[in-house]
Write a protein that holds these residues in place. Structure first.
Motif: not given
Length: 79
Positions: A1-28
């Motif tokens: 199984m693959l693992t990664t040392n990098a911490a996953p980004l929070s949903a809030d961080a992803i949503n904030k970045a997408l909004r900077e590009f005027k992109i709306e995304a659902t929770t899913g």
């Protein structure tokens, strides 16, 4: 199984970045981005998929900038 040392980004961080590009995304959709990024980071440790290793930079460069085309380029009348 693959693992990664990098911490996953929070949903809030992803949503904030997408909004900077005027992109709306659902929770899913945000959950799918998180999953895809986890896989990309894990596989990137095994084989060099991308030189970008930082999850936040990866989000901006590989996801936000790519998805921005959906907002910037009108698709009406295509096809």
């Amino acid at each position: 199984m693959l693992t990664t040392n990098a911490a996953p980004l929070s949903a809030d961080a992803i949503n904030k970045a997408l909004r900077e590009f005027k992109i709306e995304a659902t929770t899913g959709q945000i959950a799918l981005i998180q999953r895809y990024m986890s896989l990309l980071l894990a596989w990137n440790e095994k084989i060099n998929i991308t030189a970008i290793r930082d999850p936040l930079e990866m989000l901006y460069r590989h996801f936000c900038e790519s998805m921005y085309a959906a907002v910037a380029v009108p698709l009406q009348g295509v096809g």
